[in-house]
Scaffold this active site. Structure first.
Site, short mmCIF file in Angstrom:
data_model
loop_
_atom_site.label_atom_id
_atom_site.label_comp_id
_atom_site.label_asym_id
_atom_site.label_seq_id
_atom_site.Cartn_x
_atom_site.Cartn_y
_atom_site.Cartn_z
N ARG A 80 -1.77 3.36 -11.28
CA ARG A 80 -1.35 4.64 -10.68
C ARG A 80 -1.01 5.67 -11.75
O ARG A 80 -1.13 6.88 -11.53
CB ARG A 80 -0.15 4.42 -9.75
CG ARG A 80 0.23 5.64 -8.90
CD ARG A 80 1.25 5.27 -7.84
NE ARG A 80 1.55 6.39 -6.94
CZ ARG A 80 2.62 7.16 -7.04
NH1 ARG A 80 3.50 6.93 -8.02
NH2 ARG A 80 2.82 8.16 -6.20
N ILE A 140 0.74 13.66 -4.99
CA ILE A 140 0.28 12.28 -4.82
C ILE A 140 1.35 11.61 -3.97
O ILE A 140 2.56 11.73 -4.25
CB ILE A 140 0.10 11.58 -6.19
CG1 ILE A 140 -0.40 10.13 -5.98
CG2 ILE A 140 1.34 11.59 -7.03
CD1 ILE A 140 -0.81 9.43 -7.28
N SER A 141 0.94 10.98 -2.89
CA SER A 141 1.91 10.44 -1.92
C SER A 141 2.76 9.34 -2.53
O SER A 141 2.36 8.63 -3.45
CB SER A 141 1.18 9.88 -0.69
OG SER A 141 0.63 10.92 0.09
N GLN A 142 3.95 9.21 -1.99
CA GLN A 142 4.86 8.11 -2.32
C GLN A 142 4.14 6.78 -2.09
O GLN A 142 3.45 6.61 -1.08
CB GLN A 142 6.08 8.23 -1.41
CG GLN A 142 7.12 7.14 -1.54
CD GLN A 142 8.23 7.33 -0.51
OE1 GLN A 142 8.23 8.30 0.25
NE2 GLN A 142 9.15 6.40 -0.49
N PRO A 143 4.26 5.81 -3.01
CA PRO A 143 3.58 4.52 -2.82
C PRO A 143 3.88 3.87 -1.47
O PRO A 143 2.99 3.29 -0.85
CB PRO A 143 4.10 3.69 -3.99
CG PRO A 143 4.35 4.70 -5.07
CD PRO A 143 4.89 5.90 -4.35
#
EC number: 2.1.1.77
Length: 216
Positions: free
Chosen positions: A38, A64-67
């Site tokens: 990532r 970028i979205s939260q995992p």
């Protein structure tokens, strides 16, 4: 050149442990997150943020979205290795790479041309091969429809009718729907051409889905 050190891998293991604790159960999703570097989706100055469970700006007003969000949405899709998947909102390309770890037939469409070009470079460098397009994802991607699964990675004011039409009977659409400030995650299962089952799940906060069937 991607540098993926033992430290990076250790940070991913710790992230996967956290996602398990938060309730993610699909081992294929967790394995994908453990395998994908990532940090490569971040500028070098921000590498320390890559394995924290939070969203992060990627430019052009996008994130970028939260995992956890990536894992949660992917798990809701109930992916099979034979599924044909459409992703609305390529963004950084990270969510797309997670999908590709589970099924090879992924179509992704991005509204912002700058992010689209950046994502193409990332896909090339990571040697992954989604079918990537630039255009209005709020209208889906009818030229390659129908799809087994559709995932929307931006908040919509309503479920776009075009996406329901492009879903196969038996297929699943995962989409956050609500106001510009907060959305409810929906999972819509297409029972037949005219019948759908809708589940309302957790609250999230996404960037807005732009386009004709999104926020203008």
């Amino acid at each position: 050149m991607i540098t993926d050190t033992y430290r990076h891998k250790g940070m991913r293991k710790a992230l996967v442990k956290l996602l398990r604790e938060k309730g993610i159960r699909d081992e294929r999703v967790l394995q994908a997150i453990e395998e994908i570097p990532r940090h490569y989706f971040f500028e070098k100055a921000f590498l320390e943020h890559a394995y924290q469970d939070k969203a992060f700006p990627i430019g052009e007003g996008q994130t970028i979205s939260q995992p956890y969000t990536v894992a949660y949405q992917t798990e809701l899709l109930e992916l099979k290795p034979t599924d044909k998947v459409l992703e609305i909102g390529t963004g950084s390309g990270y969510q797309c790479c997670v999908l590709l770890k589970i099924t090879p037939e992924v179509y992704t469409i991005e509204y912002n041309q700058v992010l689209y070009k950046k994502a193409l470079k990332v896909f090339h460098d990571l040697k992954v091969h989604p079918q990537a397009f630039y255009g209005d994802g709020s209208e889906g991607l009818p030229v390659h429809a129908p799809y087994d699964k559709i995932i929307v990675t931006a908040g919509a004011p309503a479920v776009p009718r075009a996406l329901l039409l492009q879903l196969k009977p038996g297929g699943i659409l995962v989409i956050p729907v609500g106001s510009a400030g907060t959305q409810k995650m929906l999972r819509v299962k297409k029972v037949s051409d005219t019948d759908f089952i809708k589940e309302e799940l957790e609250d999230f906060k996404f960037v807005p889905l732009l386009g004709r069937s999104g926020w203008k």
